[in-house]
Design an enzyme around this catalytic site. Structure first.
Site, short mmCIF file in Angstrom:
data_model
loop_
_atom_site.label_atom_id
_atom_site.label_comp_id
_atom_site.label_asym_id
_atom_site.label_seq_id
_atom_site.Cartn_x
_atom_site.Cartn_y
_atom_site.Cartn_z
CD GLU A 89 45.83 43.52 51.08
OE1 GLU A 89 45.34 42.44 50.75
OE2 GLU A 89 46.80 43.60 51.85
CE LYS A 96 50.49 35.66 50.15
NZ LYS A 96 49.48 35.61 51.20
CG HIS A 128 30.03 43.84 33.08
ND1 HIS A 128 28.87 44.21 33.70
CD2 HIS A 128 29.98 44.38 31.84
CE1 HIS A 128 28.13 44.93 32.87
NE2 HIS A 128 28.78 45.06 31.72
CB SER A 165 53.08 35.79 55.09
OG SER A 165 52.74 34.73 55.96
#
Ligand code: ARG
Length: 479
Positions: free
Chosen positions: A298, A291, A164, A285
């Site tokens: 992804e 970043k 979980h 970024s």
């Protein structure tokens, strides 16, 4: 009065028609833009068909030799990038036949005797998948190797295991990685299964009913290295279950890659800090200078949706089709090619990215040390002292509650704390509050103890290497 054909003989099926094909229809029906991927297989299949026709006495040996030579010529032209396709070519099958006839004259028109594009395209696809899936198996194996290398290099690293997404029990990081190697092993199994089932010769089924010529299909099968020939011509030209099966196997494989991608995204965040993706596999970024983004995992996660989509798309295309061939079946190729490319690309980049992954073992161990992951160990300690498990669970639950109230961890407890909770706790109980001990106690088959993990690691390393041999064997058989 005798009617003259108005349409030029450009179309292989032009005889029955008196009006030109509308330009829009030509564009709408053409599959050449994507089925030219199959040109090698189409020519290979045509050569075998030609030899079968010669064996059946439909072509003379000399005619067969001339056609085969012509086909070789067309193959060389396409391989070297010559634009041999014409606007009116409906698909790769027509394109090759037209070019062949251009090169060797009307004899080229004999090649299609006893054959239809329906059995031809089914053959091409099967030949194509046979080759591509063998490469795919190899690429999965390369990803497995990257996981195995990391697992071997980090056998000492302990991480929190989750259920979980809550910290649950400590596990070896290698154990976690090997879980994926097991999944990939089953993915390979599914692909091998699909390969076995699709390795059947459909040629000789004609348009739908079989052929009027005495074609020796077993001979054709031998030429093309098929262990079996299809047993029902309607089935052979109309089903694409083998494509659906491959898409299903690819979807499951992508699901596995996607789950690990999700973990990499989480683990490489500042919140976790368990791993760092190397710079070469991240992007930045355009606005925020600090970043470093995990775009590769992804994108793999994102592309999984696209592969699922192709599976559902094809199943939907197939579901309402009456037997036998329907043009809808032309819609099988783009989803298949796109899924294969997506999966191949994902595997390729994954193998490299995982190989270059930096593992922060101390941070993982630190995370495993807090959050009461050893509560189950204490409960099991009490069980060993004869306390029923439910009672032990309750006692340790209370201890955890007490710790939470006092902002303490289990590792901060002293014997007196334990004994206050239960008189069954003895001095040896404290040693149960060690991560290493918790790991080493799970030494059964499939457990996370180092001994069990190492045993399985060795087996998997061997399995994955024997796969490379399998590929070499297959290559030899095909060439
Ligand atoms: N381009 C077609 C396909 O991919 C080939 C078979 C066409 N057959 C036909 N009778 N129109 O399915």
């Amino acid at each position: 009065m005798k009617r003259q054909p108005v349409v030029s003989s450009k179309k292989a099926w032009g005889g029955r028609f008196r009006e030109r094909t509308h330009e829009l229809v030509e564009q709408f029906t053409s599959s050449l833009a994507f089925d030219q991927t199959l040109f090698e297989q189409d020519i290979q299949g045509s050569m075998a068909h030609c030899q079968t026709l010669a064996r059946a006495g439909v072509l003379t040996k000399a005619e067969c030799a001339k056609i085969v030579k012509g086909l070789e010529h067309v193959r060389t032209e396409i391989r070297s990038g010559h634009d041999v396709f014409a606007l009116e070519d409906e698909d790769i099958h027509m394109a090759i036949e037209r070019r062949l006839t251009q090169l060797i004259g009307p004899l080229g028109g004999k090649l299609h005797t006893g054959r239809s594009r329906n059995d031809q395209v089914a053959l091409d696809l099967r030949l194509y998948l046979r080759e591509t899936l063998t490469t795919l198996l190899h690429n999965i194996q390369r990803v497995q190797q990257a996981f195995l290398t990391q697992a071997r290099a980090h056998l000492d690293v302990i991480m929190p295991g989750y259920t979980h997404l809550q910290r649950a029990q400590p596990v070896l990081f290698s154990h976690h990685l090997l879980a994926y190697v097991e999944m990939f092993e089953r993915d390979k199994g599914r692909i091998r299964d699909a390969l076995t089932r699709l390795n059947v010769l459909p040629l000789g089924s004609g348009a739908l009913a079989g052929s009027n010529y005495p074609l020796d299909r077993v001979f054709t099968a031998k030429l093309l290295d098929f262990p079996n020939v299809s047993q029902n011509s309607l089935d052979a030209v109309s089903d694409r279950d083998f494509v659906a099966e491959v898409l299903a196997a690819l979807s499951i494989l992508m699901m596995h890659l996607s789950r690990f991608s999700e973990e990499l995204v989480l683990w490489s965040s500042q919140e976790y800090g368990f791993v760092e993706l190397s710079d070469g596999f991240c992007t930045g970024s355009s606005m925020m200078p600090q970043k470093k983004n995990p775009d590769i995992p992804e994108l793999v996660r994102g592309k999984t949706g696209r592969v699922y989509g192709h599976l559902v798309g094809l199943l939907t295309t197939l579901k309402g089709l009456p037997l036998s061939y329907n043009r809808d079946l032309q819609e099988d190729k783009e989803p298949l090619f796109d899924s294969l490319k997506t999966v191949m690309d994902s595997l390729e980049i994954y193998a490299e990215m995982v190989r270059h992954l930096h593992v922060h073992g101390e941070i993982m161990a630190e995370a495993a040390g807090s959050g009461y992951l050893l509560a189950t160990e204490l409960a099991d300690y009490l069980v060993n002292k004869g306390v029923p498990f439910r009672e032990a669970h309750e006692i340790v639950g209370n201890l955890v509650h007490m710790c939470i109230e006092n902002h303490r961890e289990l590792r901060d407890l002293v014997l007196a704390d334990l004994q206050e909770a239960s008189s069954h706790f003895g001095p040896d109980a404290l040693s149960f509050l060690s991560l290493k001990m918790a790991i080493s106690r799970k030494a059964q088959i499939g457990g996370t103890a180092r001994k069990s993990v190492e045993t399985r690691l060795k087996v998997l390393e061997k399995l994955v290497t024997s796969m490379s041999r399998e590929k070499k064997r297959h290559k030899k058989a095909v060439s």
